[in-house]
Design a protein around this motif. Structure first.
Motif, PDB file in Angstrom:
ATOM      1  N   ALA A 103       0.822  -1.209   0.000  1.00 44.40           N
ATOM      2  CA  ALA A 103       0.000   0.000   0.000  1.00 44.40           C
ATOM      3  C   ALA A 103       0.859   1.262   0.000  1.00 44.40           C
ATOM      4  N   LEU A 104       1.956   1.242   0.753  1.00 49.33           N
ATOM      5  CA  LEU A 104       2.833   2.412   0.810  1.00 49.33           C
ATOM      6  C   LEU A 104       3.636   2.561  -0.477  1.00 49.33           C
ATOM      7  N   ASN A 105       3.957   1.432  -1.115  1.00 52.30           N
ATOM      8  CA  ASN A 105       4.572   1.435  -2.442  1.00 52.30           C
ATOM      9  C   ASN A 105       5.806   2.330  -2.496  1.00 52.30           C
ATOM     10  N   GLY A 106       6.628   2.273  -1.426  1.00 53.08           N
ATOM     11  CA  GLY A 106       7.875   3.031  -1.431  1.00 53.08           C
ATOM     12  C   GLY A 106       7.701   4.523  -1.274  1.00 53.08           C
ATOM     13  N   THR A 107       6.459   5.002  -0.977  1.00 50.00           N
ATOM     14  CA  THR A 107       6.226   6.445  -0.846  1.00 50.00           C
ATOM     15  C   THR A 107       6.495   6.959   0.547  1.00 50.00           C
ATOM     16  N   CYS A 108       6.809   6.057   1.465  1.00 48.83           N
ATOM     17  CA  CYS A 108       6.960   6.440   2.870  1.00 48.83           C
ATOM     18  C   CYS A 108       8.323   5.961   3.366  1.00 48.83           C
ATOM     19  N   ASP A 109       9.146   6.874   3.845  1.00 50.19           N
ATOM     20  CA  ASP A 109      10.455   6.520   4.389  1.00 50.19           C
ATOM     21  C   ASP A 109      10.294   6.254   5.883  1.00 50.19           C
ATOM     22  N   LEU A 110      10.230   4.969   6.236  1.00 51.63           N
ATOM     23  CA  LEU A 110       9.983   4.616   7.631  1.00 51.63           C
ATOM     24  C   LEU A 110      11.125   5.058   8.543  1.00 51.63           C
ATOM     25  N   ASN A 111      12.341   5.012   8.044  1.00 57.10           N
ATOM     26  CA  ASN A 111      13.476   5.444   8.859  1.00 57.10           C
ATOM     27  C   ASN A 111      13.373   6.926   9.203  1.00 57.10           C
ATOM     28  N   GLU A 112      12.931   7.724   8.227  1.00 52.63           N
ATOM     29  CA  GLU A 112      12.799   9.158   8.474  1.00 52.63           C
ATOM     30  C   GLU A 112      11.695   9.445   9.476  1.00 52.63           C
ATOM     31  N   ILE A 113      10.581   8.691   9.365  1.00 52.73           N
ATOM     32  CA  ILE A 113       9.464   8.895  10.289  1.00 52.73           C
ATOM     33  C   ILE A 113       9.851   8.521  11.710  1.00 52.73           C
ATOM     34  N   THR A 114      10.489   7.381  11.858  1.00 56.61           N
ATOM     35  CA  THR A 114      10.868   6.939  13.207  1.00 56.61           C
ATOM     36  C   THR A 114      11.952   7.814  13.800  1.00 56.61           C
ATOM     37  N   GLN A 115      12.830   8.381  12.933  1.00 55.63           N
ATOM     38  CA  GLN A 115      13.878   9.270  13.427  1.00 55.63           C
ATOM     39  C   GLN A 115      13.263  10.542  13.996  1.00 55.63           C
ATOM     40  N   GLN A 116      12.129  10.985  13.445  1.00 58.73           N
ATOM     41  CA  GLN A 116      11.458  12.183  13.938  1.00 58.73           C
ATOM     42  C   GLN A 116      10.840  11.960  15.304  1.00 58.73           C
ATOM     43  N   ASN A 117      10.591  10.689  15.673  1.00 59.69           N
ATOM     44  CA  ASN A 117       9.926  10.376  16.928  1.00 59.69           C
ATOM     45  C   ASN A 117      10.891   9.914  18.004  1.00 59.69           C
ATOM     46  N   THR A 118      12.174   9.940  17.719  1.00 62.03           N
ATOM     47  CA  THR A 118      13.143   9.515  18.722  1.00 62.03           C
ATOM     48  C   THR A 118      14.469  10.205  18.465  1.00 62.03           C
ATOM     49  N   ASP A 119      15.219  10.420  19.505  1.00 56.01           N
ATOM     50  CA  ASP A 119      16.528  11.070  19.380  1.00 56.01           C
ATOM     51  C   ASP A 119      17.643  10.066  19.167  1.00 56.01           C
ATOM     52  N   SER A 120      17.366   8.812  19.384  1.00 57.01           N
ATOM     53  CA  SER A 120      18.385   7.780  19.256  1.00 57.01           C
ATOM     54  C   SER A 120      18.254   7.073  17.912  1.00 57.01           C
ATOM     55  N   LYS A 121      18.853   5.900  17.825  1.00 57.54           N
ATOM     56  CA  LYS A 121      18.812   5.105  16.602  1.00 57.54           C
ATOM     57  C   LYS A 121      17.366   4.755  16.258  1.00 57.54           C
ATOM     58  N   PRO A 122      16.961   4.873  14.987  1.00 54.14           N
ATOM     59  CA  PRO A 122      15.573   4.569  14.623  1.00 54.14           C
ATOM     60  C   PRO A 122      15.196   3.148  15.019  1.00 54.14           C
ATOM     61  N   PRO A 123      14.038   2.973  15.649  1.00 49.23           N
ATOM     62  CA  PRO A 123      13.642   1.618  16.056  1.00 49.23           C
ATOM     63  C   PRO A 123      13.138   0.798  14.877  1.00 49.23           C
ATOM     64  N   LYS A 124      13.197  -0.498  15.046  1.00 52.04           N
ATOM     65  CA  LYS A 124      12.588  -1.389  14.062  1.00 52.04           C
ATOM     66  C   LYS A 124      11.080  -1.374  14.262  1.00 52.04           C
ATOM     67  N   ILE A 125      10.342  -1.459  13.163  1.00 52.88           N
ATOM     68  CA  ILE A 125       8.882  -1.500  13.242  1.00 52.88           C
ATOM     69  C   ILE A 125       8.421  -2.904  12.860  1.00 52.88           C
ATOM     70  N   PHE A 126       7.789  -3.571  13.824  1.00 55.46           N
ATOM     71  CA  PHE A 126       7.226  -4.907  13.602  1.00 55.46           C
ATOM     72  C   PHE A 126       5.729  -4.774  13.362  1.00 55.46           C
ATOM     73  N   ALA A 127       5.202  -5.583  12.477  1.00 55.43           N
ATOM     74  CA  ALA A 127       3.758  -5.606  12.213  1.00 55.43           C
ATOM     75  C   ALA A 127       3.266  -7.047  12.230  1.00 55.43           C
ATOM     76  N   PHE A 128       2.183  -7.287  12.970  1.00 61.01           N
ATOM     77  CA  PHE A 128       1.577  -8.615  13.068  1.00 61.01           C
ATOM     78  C   PHE A 128       0.068  -8.469  12.907  1.00 61.01           C
ATOM     79  N   GLY A 129      -0.537  -9.347  12.143  1.00 58.45           N
ATOM     80  CA  GLY A 129      -1.989  -9.335  12.056  1.00 58.45           C
ATOM     81  C   GLY A 129      -2.492 -10.048  10.812  1.00 58.45           C
ATOM     82  N   GLU A 130      -3.590 -10.752  10.967  1.00 55.73           N
ATOM     83  CA  GLU A 130      -4.255 -11.393   9.825  1.00 55.73           C
ATOM     84  C   GLU A 130      -5.297 -10.439   9.267  1.00 55.73           C
TER      85      GLU A 130
END
Length: 507
Positions: A90-117
């Motif tokens: 759905a995001l099709n490469g239009t969203c830089d997850l590293n940039e988003i997570t960097q904006q929400n933390t001052d340290s190393k960007p966290p990994k984002i896990f997703a689970f769900g059917e």
């Protein structure tokens, strides 16, 4: 072209291995493929993902879509990969997850896990495979964010240090990833009765679906059950059919000592229920060795009854009718409280810290101890029946009780009263700095807490010499005596405590 990355996990034995979910869009004939040793449930996710995306007005690009699950040498199963796959498409490469997570933390960007059917309409559903993975991941991933089904928020929020966003549908998940909102705080406290000792809470419940009040008489057996439950000691009950062996065994789990939060969450990985009630496993004597100990097919290893009984009770009724190979295989987990399953492609060690309860008749017909029925067995049959249980197995049992026959007193005691005795003894143990239950005392701790005066020690040495009691048996006698002393709130083991412990030893 666009490329992005989310994380999921695969169950390998009892541990979760991190899986990178990555997607690429290339100019080629339109197609949708999933690579990386994906099982049937994951391959079927292509239809679920397509339907849920179309239901949310997403138009598939005229490109070749390839989803890769890395590392590719680990087999993967489960419908919970639906969510990360759908999000990356759905995001099709239009969203830089590293940039988003960097904006929400001052340290190393966290990994984002997703689970769900995914449902065909885009709803996000829970899966029973998710919780064991989360429990394992949280011990390794401190700086991670999780996207989880909102329907299971109450369950998952009890996990400490879990930083999670809970979403109802695919649209919510996409909006959350595009702009990560502040995390909501949550409490890990459980809604159960508890005792707080040295800053740590120990949980229990006063709900007794099966109550000791139902058992009339059998005072000695109930005393043995109280001692066994208090110290988590192994117990064997011998008696005629209908004498109350199974009734006592099935009521013991509800009066066992309270549990820490970590232990309750660990049990939930097997039971999928957060409860201070300990597990109770009661396999039939026709169960196979693999069912009792655990099985493995390739790298897919499943714990058996001894693993499912961890922190609870394993009850083997009609003990001599179990295959001798099964009983002999129980010697290691009874002694070491863990069991290693070794196969060509995998090896796993699973915890087996359970309380063992066995029940058996005194002879094949069951009437040897009866005062009203005549035994139909000859001595050869009785000997053959009892020799099915080897001496090394007997040596690993802490208490042995023969059920009383004939007319008995009508005295009753309920489970709440027995639980109060156990809670007082448990508090007494913790106040002296003990970190484990009495049956698990080893080495220096055994010497520190099981102190005997000279006369009591002499009595023990005489008994060991006279009855040929092994070093293991001697230590078990001391541990049971320590539990009896705790029930009397006695700092030291007195002679009467030792004598009572000896009276429950199979000689």
């Amino acid at each position: 072209m666009g490329l992005n990355l989310l994380y999921c996990a695969a169950q390998v034995g009892l541990e979760a291995k991190i899986v990178e979910v990555e997607v690429s869009f290339t100019r080629a004939l339109p197609s949708f493929s999933i690579t990386g040793l994906a099982g049937n449930a994951i391959q079927e996710s292509k239809q679920r993902v397509q339907s849920s995306l179309l239901a949310n007005n997403f138009k598939f690009p005229p490109l070749k879509i390839n989803v890769n699950l890395s590392p590719s040498d680990i087999p993967k199963q489960g419908s919970f990969y639906d969510l990360p796959i759908a999000l990356l498409i759905a995001l099709n490469g239009t969203c830089d997850l590293n940039e988003i997570t960097q904006q929400n933390t001052d340290s190393k960007p966290p990994k984002i896990f997703a689970f769900g059917e995914l449902g065909l309409d885009g709803r996000i559903k829970d899966s029973p495979s998710i919780y064991p993975l989360l429990f394992s991941l949280l011990s390794k991933q401190s700086n991670s964010l999780f996207l989880l089904p909102k329907v299971a928020q109450e369950f998952y929020s009890k996990l400490p240090n879990l930083k999670a966003y809970y979403v109802d549908c695919l649209q919510d998940a996409i909006a959350t990833l595009q702009n990560l909102p502040p995390l909501e705080s949550h409490s890990c406290d459980l809604p159960f009765l508890h005792q707080e000792i040295a800053g740590e809470k120990y949980y229990y419940t006063q709900e007794f679906p099966l109550d000791f009040y139902d058992i009339i008489g059998q005072e000695r057996a109930k005393r043995a059950a109280l001692i066994a439950a208090c110290g988590f000691h192994n117990l064997l009950l011998e008696g005629s059919a209908g004498s109350g062996k199974s009734m006592i065994a099935t009521r013991i789990p509800y009066i066992l000592p309270p549990l820490r939060l970590y232990e309750i969450l660990q049990m939930a990985a097997n039971t999928l229920e957060i409860s201070p009630h300990r597990p109770f496993r009661n396999p039939h004597n026709s169960a196979t060795k693999a069912a009792i100990l655990g099985s493995a097919v390739g790298q897919n290893i499943k714990p058996g009854e001894i693993g499912m009984a961890h922190l609870g009770v394993l009850f083997l009724d009609e003990l001599p009718h179990f295959p001798k190979s099964v009983l002999e295989s129980l010697r290691e987990p009874l002694q070491n409280h863990y069991f290693t399953i070794s196969r060509l492609q995998a090896k796993i060690t699973c915890p087996t810290n359970f309380m063992f309860i066995g029940a058996m008749n005194p002879c094949p017909c069951g009437n040897l101890l009866s005062l009203s029925k005549e035994c139909r067995c000859n001595q050869k049959e009785i000997n053959a029946y009892k020799t099915k249980i080897s001496e090394p197995f007997w040596d690993r049992l802490d208490l042995f009780v023969q059920m009383q026959e004939g007319k008995q007193s009508a005295h009753r005691v309920n489970s709440l009263t027995l639980q109060d005795f156990i809670l007082q003894a448990f508090l007494f143990q913790k106040q002296r700095g003990q970190t484990c239950l009495n049956s698990r005392l080893q080495g220096a701790e055994l010497e520190k807490y099981c102190v005997l005066d000279s006369k009591t020690k002499e009595t023990l040495e005489i008994a060991c010499e006279k009855f040929g009691i092994s070093k293991r048996g001697r230590d078990k006698i001391l541990r049971v005596a320590r539990t009896i002393a705790d029930l009397d709130s006695s700092a030291k083991i007195q002679k009467e405590h030792l004598l009572e412990s000896l009276s429950f030893r199979k000689i």
